[in-house]
Scaffold this active site. Structure first.
Site, mmCIF file in Angstrom:
data_model
loop_
_atom_site.group_PDB
_atom_site.id
_atom_site.type_symbol
_atom_site.label_atom_id
_atom_site.label_comp_id
_atom_site.label_asym_id
_atom_site.label_seq_id
_atom_site.Cartn_x
_atom_site.Cartn_y
_atom_site.Cartn_z
ATOM 1 C CB THR A 1 -1.101 0.091 1.147
ATOM 2 O OG1 THR A 1 -1.888 -1.015 1.031
ATOM 3 C CG2 THR A 1 -1.807 1.286 1.441
ATOM 4 C CG PHE B 1 0.068 4.840 3.865
ATOM 5 C CD1 PHE B 1 0.847 3.528 3.651
ATOM 6 C CD2 PHE B 1 -0.966 4.689 4.398
ATOM 7 C CE1 PHE B 1 0.366 2.190 3.995
ATOM 8 C CE2 PHE B 1 -1.432 3.707 5.060
ATOM 9 C CZ PHE B 1 -0.779 2.444 4.883
#
Lengths: 270, 270
Positions: free
Chosen positions: B172, B174
């Site tokens: 992921t 961010f």
């Protein structure tokens, strides 16, 4: 022609199917999108109608992924204005309503209605047209639903109010899928998916294959590649002659790209 | 430094915050993403860490939309490998487990685990780290959870197994947001959003402003424009000197585009 949709009779997909293929279609309903693709694969329908984009919420990426993983061809498209209608029992009226049911997305598109009618409770259901079926089954005049204009007559309910949505600029684009390609005659739009080499400028050069031939790209969507973090597949829609300038652009693209797959050429519908 | 995340202590966002800013941060937790942005706006945190993309599921478009609607600046980024860990009570073990709780997305990333252990039931919860807190509160050794490696010690539970996810290529990305821009020193990446004139080739020319200066675009994402059906805003990440070639490209872009907004220039992190 047997046309498969996700949802129940009276769903927005049903409205889109009628708009795309006329009143004579035989509707096949599927519980969810995996079931919809399976229906077409099994030969239980001749066409499947799949929503891929909404003008308020954006692309429905999972359906692009399903399309890419399937052997199907895009044979047409249909755009539909999403008009939410307030539906109640025959003989009921807005003043009687205490609860209004619909899919959470539809409820969220009608916040102004619920603000203007604080005495009406919003109740989430699995489906817009299914909410209409539910209120008819309940037989309670204090129950209403938000769904398409089509859902009222199909389920024996009454249209109490139309255009209840907050934002009328709410359209959904559907792709019509078949097991075989569409006839080339009249086709002026081509949907494709490309995977490019992971080098700087690759997407710019790929788009040049179209732009430098005067081909308008009406859609560009990126999706992550499984197993290759931070690399992408690109979905493109190109406007032009699939046997002329678009064929030339694809030939150029194939020399540079890792993968080019034409999902279908079909006639554009505004 | 006070850093706001969505979720509970031990969430993957917490792991990312530690990786980005070190062990000395003071964590501020927010229930959902709207609350996260509100926390930064209210000055209750100095930074907010927002997931914007996952390599398996794609972009988290709502967070791009929130960022565009906010007055905040991107001041950094952080990538995190999402490693799902099996967590139980201290003294428990895999053989004791009858139920394993986690967020539905995490459960869906560990289908192989549930297939190998048909006696264990998957139970959906609101949050990964919250599931660990729940099993500790329950005090039942037959209850387990799937969450980050960090969640076990933070909630006084035991790590029973690591790397339980089906696909390890699960990352992921961010973005780190602040109320003020980051210092320009060392910045080598710029995030921006552009709205182009709705004419054929506009995106190709916009990308040329970067490509022809040798600037690599590492991200291109389209989002629908509200009130302008079938028109889009494009999110771009450009790699290069924000005071050099990227500034030149932006100057060229501003002459052609309807809107160019720099979301922030910051130092890239692999």
């Amino acid at each position: 022609m047997r046309v498969a949709i996700q949802g129940e009779r009276g769903a927005f997909s049903h409205q889109a199917a009628l708009a795309a293929l006329g009143q004579e279609i035989e509707l096949v309903t599927a519980r969810d999108f995996d079931a919809l693709f399976a229906t077409l694969a099994a030969g239980a329908a001749d066409r499947a109608l799949v929503p891929v984009e909404n003008t308020l919420t954006g692309s429905i990426h999972q359906n692009y992924d399903r399309l890419r993983d399937s052997p199907f061809h895009v044979v047409g498209e249909q755009r539909l204005r999403i008009e939410q209608c307030l539906i109640g029992l025959t003989g009921s009226s807005l003043e009687h309503l205490r609860r209004v049911r619909s899919h959470p997305v539809a409820l969220g598109q009608c916040l102004g209605f619920f603000r203007e009618h604080p005495g009406i409770e919003a109740v989430a259901t699995a489906d817009t047209a299914g909410a209409v079926r539910e209120i008819v089954e309940l037989g309670d005049p204090s129950e209403g639903a938000l769904a398409s204009r089509l859902a009222a007559p199909l389920h024996g309910a009454a249209l109490l109010s139309t255009g209840v949505e907050d934002d009328p600029e709410n359209y959904t684009r559907f792709l019509l899928l078949g097991r075989d390609p569409a006839p080339r005659e009249g086709a002026d739009k081509t949907s494709l998916v490309v995977v490019l080499e992971n080098v700087p400028g690759a997407l710019y050069r790929a788009m040049g294959a179209f732009a430098l031939r005067g081909i308008d790209l009406t859609k560009l969507e990126s999706r992550p590649l499984r197993g290759r973090p931070w690399e992408y597949a690109f979905y493109l829609d190109a406007r032009g002659d699939p046997d002329g300038e678009v064929a030339e652009a694809l030939e150029e693209l194939r020399r540079e790209a890792r993968e080019v797959r034409v999902l279908g050429s079909y006639r554009e519908r505004a």
